[in-house]
Design an enzyme around this catalytic site. Structure first.
Site, PDB file in Angstrom:
ATOM      1  N   LYS A 177     -13.881   3.698  -0.449  1.00  0.00           N
ATOM      2  CA  LYS A 177     -14.775   2.792   0.257  1.00  0.00           C
ATOM      3  C   LYS A 177     -14.903   3.277   1.701  1.00  0.00           C
ATOM      4  CE  LYS A 177     -15.233  -1.894   2.049  1.00  0.00           C
ATOM      5  NZ  LYS A 177     -15.218  -3.305   1.656  1.00  0.00           N
ATOM      6  N   ARG A 216      -1.629  -2.600  -3.916  1.00  0.00           N
ATOM      7  CA  ARG A 216      -2.924  -2.705  -3.245  1.00  0.00           C
ATOM      8  C   ARG A 216      -3.521  -1.301  -3.086  1.00  0.00           C
ATOM      9  NH1 ARG A 216      -7.006  -6.505  -2.662  1.00  0.00           N
ATOM     10  NH2 ARG A 216      -7.909  -6.440  -0.603  1.00  0.00           N
ATOM     11  N   ARG A 235     -13.520   1.377  -5.016  1.00  0.00           N
ATOM     12  CA  ARG A 235     -13.009   1.887  -3.736  1.00  0.00           C
ATOM     13  C   ARG A 235     -12.422   3.286  -3.847  1.00  0.00           C
ATOM     14  NH1 ARG A 235      -9.871  -3.190  -0.825  1.00  0.00           N
ATOM     15  NH2 ARG A 235     -11.693  -4.495  -0.551  1.00  0.00           N
ATOM     16  N   ASP A 258       0.855  -1.192   0.000  1.00  0.00           N
ATOM     17  CA  ASP A 258       0.000   0.000   0.000  1.00  0.00           C
ATOM     18  C   ASP A 258       0.895   1.247   0.000  1.00  0.00           C
ATOM     19  OD1 ASP A 258      -2.402  -1.663   0.590  1.00  0.00           O
ATOM     20  OD2 ASP A 258      -1.411  -1.918   2.532  1.00  0.00           O
TER      21      ASP A 258
END
Ligand SMILES: *[C@@H]1O[C@H](CO)[C@@H](O)[C@H](O)[C@H]1NC(C)=O
Length: 378
Positions: free
Chosen positions: A259, A196, A256, A174
């Site tokens: 999200k 990610r 997302r 991430d």
């Protein structure tokens, strides 16, 4: 007179030189009042090790990046078996079998071999009272993200670019992780080519966060939707997350974006959503979103059709905001985009007593957000 005016010109120059080594502006919205490293003397890391040390020690610091810090290869390569839940086409992301994810949740997906950079899988630890800022457009962190967890407070990340974290691989890493924090401001940050999540707020309370003037660039050659658009944008699912998303340019994503779930309240204001091939907002149980003054251009679905949480889109007028925000909310604007109409208002009272960002009209935001958002613009 001439003398006086030249003194004030020198003073102005000195002031701008001083601010060049510090944070520019101040956070609006939930993280208003964040100070980061405050007026600590700036430090200029030269190596990856110095950067890691400054970010991870227990001193208040202003850390200025003047170059690219490339972590690619710094922890070696891992190889093994993964899976291809979205197909084996060359435009599709594949997944690392992290914690048995492929074995447990993707049993019917084809198995593939994976080879990824280990440095990407876990971000650099960032402790409390830090300002991490880039000089001009020079501040780049490549191959590794930033990770703020375990009670970290009072951090400013401004004007840097985080990029190239195993973009072929889900679970490859991430860009910015918050999980158990308070008072974090992410401003004029660009994220691109991430495995990610571009930004992830995990299950612990991330409390007051402002993400402003940032560019989430989802353009990629490896996507979970196999179409050049990154699915894993901004994920906010903490047990108490208050997130102001203002003036961001979020583009070439497919899901997302963001999200909201857990117990998250998101104020999404004056963002520019562009070229989204799937959905922008995903509002699941426990998530609440006030979306006002945003622009949706070429966004297939501004909201995922299943809304388990609360969402107010201002489509029936902004008057419901008045008692909680002390003002009307601004309508959103749309070009070649899907429907966005939801009138949950019960959660608006949760804005009471908080620092709430101001809102411009969507028409004005349409004129400036793309030009101002991202790195190298302050
Ligand atoms: C951060 O700064 C505040 C204010 O100076 C101080 O009280 C706190 O102990 C610092 N936190 C850490 C972890 O150093």
């Amino acid at each position: 007179m001439r003398f006086a005016s030249s003194i004030s010109a020198v003073a102005a120059l000195l002031a701008s030189a001083a601010s060049a080594a510090g944070v520019v502006g101040a956070a609006e919205g939930f993280a208003k009042g964040v100070t980061g490293g405050g007026n600590a003397s700036p430090v200029y890391p030269k190596t990856n090790a110095e950067l890691v040390s400054y970010l991870g020690d227990n001193q208040a610091r202003v850390i200025v990046l003047t170059k690219t810090f490339d972590f690619t290869g710094s922890e070696g390569t891992a190889s093994g078996s993964g899976c291809a839940p979205w197909g084996t086409g060359s435009a599709c992301q594949v997944a690392i079998n992290q914690n048995g994810w492929c074995d447990n949740y993707q049993k019917s997906a084809p198995k593939v071999s994976v080879s990824y950079d280990k440095a990407g899988t876990l971000g650099i630890t960032v402790k409390s009272n830090k300002s991490l800022i880039g000089q001009g457009s020079a501040g780049v962190i490549k191959g590794k993200g930033l990770r703020l967890t375990g009670g970290v407070k009072n951090v400013i990340i401004q004007n840097i670019h985080v990029t190239s974290i195993n973009p072929k691989y889900v679970w490859g890493g991430d860009a910015i992780t918050l999980d158990g924090t308070d008072m974090v401001w992410i401003d004029h940050v660009k994220t691109s080519l991430i495995g990610r999540q571009h930004i992830v707020l995990g299950e612990s309370a991330s409390n007051r966060v402002t993400i402003s003037n940032s560019e989430i660039d989802g353009s990629t050659s490896w996507s979970a939707t196999c179409d050049g658009h990154h699915y894993w944008g901004i994920y906010v699912t903490g047990s108490s997350d208050l997130v102001t998303l203002k003036g961001n340019y979020i583009h070439h994503t497919s899901g997302r974006s963001p999200k909201a779930a857990g117990n998250a309240l998101i104020h999404a204001v004056n963002n520019y959503f562009y070229a989204n091939s799937g959905h922008a907002f995903e509002v699941d149980a426990g998530g609440s979103v006030l979306a006002e003054g945003n622009v949706f251009q070429n966004v297939k679905a501004p909201v995922d059709s299943t809304v388990g949480g609360q969402l107010f889109t201002v489509s029936n007028g902004g008057g419901a905001c008045s008692s909680a925000l002390g003002r009307s909310c601004q309508a959103n604007a749309f070009g070649s985009s899907g429907a966005f109409s939801r009138a949950d208002t019960g959660f608006l009272k949760n804005f009471g007593g908080k620092n709430v960002a101001s809102a411009d009209t969507a028409a004005n935001a349409n004129g400036y957000v793309r030009d101002r958002a991202g790195v190298g613009k302050i």
